[in-house]
Design an enzyme around this catalytic site. Sequence first.
Site, short mmCIF file in Angstrom:
data_model
loop_
_atom_site.label_atom_id
_atom_site.label_comp_id
_atom_site.label_asym_id
_atom_site.label_seq_id
_atom_site.Cartn_x
_atom_site.Cartn_y
_atom_site.Cartn_z
N GLY A 248 0.78 -1.23 0.00
CA GLY A 248 0.00 0.00 0.00
C GLY A 248 0.81 1.28 0.00
N GLU A 290 4.45 -6.33 1.64
CA GLU A 290 3.99 -6.78 0.31
C GLU A 290 3.77 -5.61 -0.63
OE1 GLU A 290 0.33 -8.45 1.60
OE2 GLU A 290 1.14 -10.45 1.84
N PRO A 291 4.82 -4.89 -1.00
CA PRO A 291 4.61 -3.78 -1.93
C PRO A 291 4.31 -4.28 -3.34
CG PRO A 291 6.93 -3.98 -1.33
CD PRO A 291 6.21 -5.07 -0.61
N GLY A 292 3.36 -3.64 -3.98
CA GLY A 292 3.07 -3.95 -5.38
C GLY A 292 3.39 -2.71 -6.19
N ARG A 293 2.47 -1.74 -6.08
CA ARG A 293 2.59 -0.48 -6.81
C ARG A 293 3.95 0.19 -6.64
NH1 ARG A 293 -2.05 2.42 -7.50
NH2 ARG A 293 -2.91 1.38 -5.69
N ARG A 330 -7.64 2.44 -14.87
CA ARG A 330 -7.61 3.16 -13.59
C ARG A 330 -8.31 4.54 -13.65
NH1 ARG A 330 -3.72 4.51 -10.96
NH2 ARG A 330 -4.45 3.86 -8.92
N TYR A 334 -11.15 4.63 -11.02
CA TYR A 334 -10.86 5.37 -9.77
C TYR A 334 -10.64 6.86 -10.00
CZ TYR A 334 -8.78 0.67 -8.98
OH TYR A 334 -8.51 -0.66 -8.93
N CYS A 361 -15.60 2.31 -26.90
CA CYS A 361 -16.93 2.84 -27.12
C CYS A 361 -17.61 3.14 -25.78
CB CYS A 361 -17.71 1.79 -27.91
SG CYS A 361 -18.80 2.54 -29.06
N TYR A 390 -0.94 -2.10 -12.07
CA TYR A 390 -2.38 -2.22 -12.34
C TYR A 390 -2.77 -1.63 -13.70
CZ TYR A 390 -2.01 -3.14 -7.37
OH TYR A 390 -1.61 -3.64 -6.15
#
Length: 434
Positions: A248, A290-293, A330, A334, A361, A390
């Site tokens: 996060g 647990e870093p992703g981004r 995204r 978001y 479309c 993502y």
Amino acid sequence: MYFYGTTGVNNKGHLEIGGVDAVELTQEFGTPLYVYDVALMRERAKGFKKAFEEQQINAQVAYASKAFSTIAMLQLADEEGLSLDVVSGGELYTAIKAGFPAERIHFHGNNKSREELEMALDNRIGCVVVDNFYELALLKTICCEKDAKVNILLRITPGIEAHTHDYILTGQEDSKFGFDLQNGQAEKALLTALQCHHFEVLGLHCHIGSQIFETTGFLLAAKKIVEKMEIWKNMHSFEAKVLNLGGGFGIRYTKDDEPIQPSQYVIEIIKEVKRLTKQYSLNMPEIWIEPGRSLVGDAGITLYQVGSSKEVPGVRKYLAVDGGMSDNIRPALYQAKYEAVLANKPLAKTDETVSIAGKCCESGDMLIWDLPLPETGEDDILAVFCTGAYGYSMSNNYNRLPRPAVVFVENGEARLVVKRETYEDLIRLDLPLK
Ligand SMILES: Cc1ncc(COP(=O)(O)O)c(C=O)c1O
Ligand SMILES: N[C@@H](CCCC[NH3+])C(=O)O
């Protein structure tokens, strides 16, 4: 103008990433194209690992592969000594095919199927992060059938809801994930797990949210969990060996984002857990994150060919590119914001304000609103920054758009790591009516 990692401008006046000319990349591999700055991903991985090593803390930095999971990416994560968080059979399968060491794979998810859990056990992965009572029972049944033992963490909902910039302490966490800490579910889950000799309960896990810019939420979560650890040690003789505080950690998408250094999260988390464990006379657990981004997000750039444009007099100018919500959902999902430049003239004076439309479309298929750009036409290549997390992993075939290719660039070399989908790929699984 903000450039990430190795991105800059070369002597042709073009955008350059990893020592490779972005315009030449589009000529060789086509558009849209995801480009990853490998050096920056390595730097991010090393940064997290070093922060733990310097404090001599036993740790695992598990890459949350949902952010971007491909064979090459997982091999890179392995090269950098990361562990891996997977959340589905598909992510686990990719990890296994990448040759990722199974003992460093952690399996998440709020509805793991029997098939997925069997796959995890058969491959002897490092641990299963158990999310709910259904899974606890199912995993026990499978372990009994296979006479297998498995390491588990229990996913705890600590009652902290992290919103991007502020933190709200909720009495009763309303989340689809995990065992609630306040209402006794977590303790019940622990006792159930401890009774099963097929389980080795390594410790506890929580994840408070994503794109977080402060350490406060992590420290609050750690406090709530360590306080419980003391109670559970005294009442149930259980001492957690592992405390996993999830991912996060926020990154800079636009000038409005002000992230802190990744190492800062680690330093402050360690300090707080040390303080708390000392206060409660507990052994210092291993800290897992647990870093992703924050490992891959700002290392990714998407290159698009500019196509049509439309002027709405007195309102705005729309400029369409050859991708959109199919390669980056995204903004539509978001209202995520991005910055972009023209890859063929990134330093040109910006005298227009345009809004970047995708080609799907959907009216909502807009990538960027009100972007300052130089006068832009058909031959231009738009480079959207910070699409590494993502983007590809949430890409889709809406309107039957083939997914773009992915290229890794490093030290002046480009390597195709995911081929561009073809129309043939799109119909590969289709069967005729008769
Ligand atoms: C359990 C868990 N771990 C790690 C992550 C990775 O989060 P991020 O990409 O924000 O670091 C997520 C996604 O939010 C998650 O749900
Ligand atoms: N996919 C989200 C984040 C979800 C993270 C997974 N729990 C994003 O693009 O920001």
